[in-house]
Enzyme design. Structure first.
Site, PDB file in Angstrom:
ATOM      1  N   LYS A  22     -18.372  -6.299   8.334  1.00 24.57           N
ATOM      2  CA  LYS A  22     -17.139  -7.101   8.363  1.00 24.57           C
ATOM      3  C   LYS A  22     -16.241  -6.607   9.488  1.00 24.57           C
ATOM      4  CE  LYS A  22     -13.369  -8.321   5.301  1.00 24.57           C
ATOM      5  NZ  LYS A  22     -12.687  -7.818   4.111  1.00 24.57           N
ATOM      6  N   SER A  32      -2.969  -7.795   3.060  1.00 29.03           N
ATOM      7  CA  SER A  32      -3.146  -7.660   4.510  1.00 29.03           C
ATOM      8  C   SER A  32      -3.529  -9.008   5.113  1.00 29.03           C
ATOM      9  CB  SER A  32      -4.225  -6.623   4.827  1.00 29.03           C
ATOM     10  OG  SER A  32      -3.831  -5.359   4.358  1.00 29.03           O
ATOM     11  N   ARG A  35      -1.646  -6.178  -8.547  1.00 28.11           N
ATOM     12  CA  ARG A  35      -0.538  -7.067  -8.185  1.00 28.11           C
ATOM     13  C   ARG A  35      -0.286  -8.116  -9.261  1.00 28.11           C
ATOM     14  NH1 ARG A  35      -3.123  -8.135  -2.370  1.00 28.11           N
ATOM     15  NH2 ARG A  35      -4.852  -8.241  -3.819  1.00 28.11           N
ATOM     16  N   HIS A  76       0.840  -1.209   0.000  1.00 32.58           N
ATOM     17  CA  HIS A  76       0.000   0.000   0.000  1.00 32.58           C
ATOM     18  C   HIS A  76       0.871   1.253   0.000  1.00 32.58           C
ATOM     19  CE1 HIS A  76      -3.085  -2.603   2.363  1.00 32.58           C
ATOM     20  NE2 HIS A  76      -3.588  -2.417   1.156  1.00 32.58           N
TER      21      HIS A  76
END
Ligand code: PNS
Length: 163
Positions: free
Chosen positions: A41, A127, A90, A17
């Site tokens: 969440k 993460s 990515r 990030h």
């Protein structure tokens, strides 16, 4: 003057990030980091803590501000006068969903999404994976910013209450 938004959960911020945000801060005049509040969440860190950790990790950037948002990302972009969203890509695995979101966001308000190719040093990072590795005692030094290391290990030992 170009303002852009870097959105995400940032639970917690990773070096991947930080790399994308550093590059966005060179491309744009102003970067808004938008930390998504998702009431359905439960994350590891409460949103306020995620913002603190982002702040401590991005102290060296002077055109970046960090806020939370809930609801539609495009509404947040409009409220801040941001013409574009900046996202890291990515690998091909990211592409389908990111393209779909970019097209939907453009359909909704004509906000554009700029994709930045992730630095290969960080292309395997997420993460979730970092939390999994750290939870089993794996070494995550160099994968998250220094201010995140200790809080992450502590939170995995005893998770903080949700925001
Ligand atoms: O770090 P994440 O969890 O991959 O970030 C996902 C995020 C926050 C960018 C995405 O879920 C999002 O934009 N949510 C806001 C709600 C929204 O606008 N949904 C419609 C997307 S087309």
């Amino acid at each position: 003057m170009l303002s852009v938004v870097c959105p995400g959960s940032f639970d917690p911020v990773t070096n991947g990030h930080v790399d994308i945000i550093e590059r966005a801060s060179k491309l744009a005049d102003q970067v808004y980091i938008a930390v998504m509040v998702n009431k359905n969440k439960r994350g590891l860190f409460p949103v306020e803590r995620r913002i603190e950790l982002l702040g401590a990790s991005l102290e060296h950037l002077d055109n970046v501000s960090i806020e939370t948002f809930s609801g539609l990302l495009v509404d947040y972009c409009q409220a801040r006068g941001a013409r574009a969203i900046v996202k890291g890509l990515r690998a091909v695995g990211d592409f389908d969903y990111e393209l779909q979101m970019a097209q939907m966001n453009h359909r909704l308000t004509e906000v554009d999404t700029l994709f930045v190719a992730t630095n290969p040093l960080y292309s395997f990072l997420s993460s979730s994976l970092i939390k999994e590795v750290a939870a089993f005692g794996g070494d995550i030094e160099g994968l998250v910013p220094a201010p995140v290391l200790e809080p992450l290990v502590a939170a995995l030992r005893s998770p903080e209450p949700p925001a």
